[in-house]
Design a protein around this motif. Structure first.
Motif, mmCIF file in Angstrom:
data_model
loop_
_atom_site.group_PDB
_atom_site.id
_atom_site.type_symbol
_atom_site.label_atom_id
_atom_site.label_comp_id
_atom_site.label_asym_id
_atom_site.label_seq_id
_atom_site.Cartn_x
_atom_site.Cartn_y
_atom_site.Cartn_z
ATOM 1 N N ASP A 43 -34.198 16.635 23.674
ATOM 2 C CA ASP A 43 -35.129 15.691 24.270
ATOM 3 C C ASP A 43 -34.636 15.436 25.692
ATOM 4 O O ASP A 43 -33.496 15.758 26.032
ATOM 5 N N GLY A 44 -35.486 14.859 26.510
ATOM 6 C CA GLY A 44 -35.090 14.563 27.881
ATOM 7 C C GLY A 44 -35.539 15.644 28.842
ATOM 8 O O GLY A 44 -36.409 16.448 28.524
ATOM 9 N N GLY A 73 -30.299 5.854 18.451
ATOM 10 C CA GLY A 73 -30.893 6.441 19.650
ATOM 11 C C GLY A 73 -31.418 5.388 20.608
ATOM 12 O O GLY A 73 -31.249 5.502 21.831
ATOM 13 N N GLN A 74 -32.023 4.348 20.047
ATOM 14 C CA GLN A 74 -32.521 3.254 20.887
ATOM 15 C C GLN A 74 -31.352 2.538 21.567
ATOM 16 O O GLN A 74 -31.435 2.169 22.744
ATOM 17 N N ASP A 77 -30.088 4.730 24.391
ATOM 18 C CA ASP A 77 -30.968 4.606 25.566
ATOM 19 C C ASP A 77 -30.668 3.324 26.341
ATOM 20 O O ASP A 77 -30.609 3.333 27.572
ATOM 21 N N LEU A 80 -27.232 3.744 28.122
ATOM 22 C CA LEU A 80 -27.351 4.655 29.267
ATOM 23 C C LEU A 80 -28.065 3.962 30.427
ATOM 24 O O LEU A 80 -27.716 4.156 31.585
ATOM 25 N N GLY A 81 -29.044 3.120 30.087
ATOM 26 C CA GLY A 81 -29.778 2.380 31.104
ATOM 27 C C GLY A 81 -28.887 1.457 31.916
ATOM 28 O O GLY A 81 -29.159 1.205 33.099
ATOM 29 N N SER A 86 -31.476 7.739 32.169
ATOM 30 C CA SER A 86 -32.477 7.703 31.099
ATOM 31 C C SER A 86 -32.951 9.105 30.752
ATOM 32 O O SER A 86 -32.929 10.005 31.601
ATOM 33 N N ARG A 87 -33.386 9.263 29.512
ATOM 34 C CA ARG A 87 -33.882 10.573 29.092
ATOM 35 C C ARG A 87 -35.230 10.892 29.732
ATOM 36 O O ARG A 87 -35.681 12.022 29.683
ATOM 37 N N GLN A 88 -35.870 9.904 30.348
ATOM 38 C CA GLN A 88 -37.136 10.166 31.037
ATOM 39 C C GLN A 88 -36.926 10.929 32.355
ATOM 40 O O GLN A 88 -37.777 11.700 32.751
#
Length: 197
Positions: A43-44, A73-74, A77, A80-81, A86-88
């Motif tokens: 993902d990402g 996973g949440q 995220d 990491l934020g 972010s994976r976005q």
């Protein structure tokens, strides 16, 4: 299709990212291909600055085909934020194993061996600025060091010339909230590596 028996040479993996992903999605290199719902490739973003490497998919991941989609996973995220990742837009996430071990048991050595060429090729194609290994199996696989994670974290390791930081798995933080500070410290180390400090 039956899983390949040990001793048969494995075909070379494709050189393009799209073809590599397609090969993984139909992989039968080990017994996990017989029990998975689907392959959990990544993902990402493929042009990521950071690759996060986990251990193996769990039930949520096996159902969705995406890594780190449950509570852990949440939490990942969210953490990491805190360091602007972010994976976005900056992070690529994958696992050592692409298929869920039954009952979330630990990965077996032959499964790791069968699946590791995919991970190696993913990391080569994504070519990130840094790696974050979360959990014992990914930490030990990428560092090639069998010491416990508490001994491996806190240092900058190297994987194929890429700086590597090791930390606890987010699922472990949910069970042991006292480790969150250590994880946060590891993220600060990671951020300094990525910023070229």
């Amino acid at each position: 299709v039956a899983a390949r028996s040990p001793g048969h040479p494995l075909p070379a993996l494709p050189a393009s990212y799209h073809e590599l992903r397609q090969a993984a999605l139909s992989c039968t290199r080990c017994r996990l291909s017989e029990t998975r719902t689907q392959v959990v490739f990544s993902d990402g973003v493929v042009e990521a600055k950071l690759v996060v490497v986990g251990e193996a998919p769990g039930a949520n991941e096996d159902a969705t085909g995406l890594p780190f989609v449950g509570a852990a996973g949440q939490f990942l995220d969210l953490l990491l934020g805190t360091v602007g990742l972010s994976r976005q837009d900056t992070v690529y996430i994958c696992n050592v194993l692409k298929c869920r071990p039954p009952g979330n048991r630990n990965p077996l050595p032959d499964e790791i061996e069968a699946c590791s060429p995919y991970l190696k090729k993913q990391l080569e194609l994504v070519a990130p600025r840094a790696l974050l290994a979360v959990g014992s199996f990914s930490a030990q696989a990428l560092t090639r060091d069998s010491r416990p994670i508490g001994r491996l974290r806190g240092d900058i390791h190297s994987y194929e010339g890429i700086p590597l930081v090791v930390t606890y798995h987010p699922a472990a933080l949910l069970r042991n909230p006292g480790w969150t500070r250590a994880f946060w410290d590891d993220l600060q180390l990671l951020r300094s590596v990525m910023d070229g400090a």
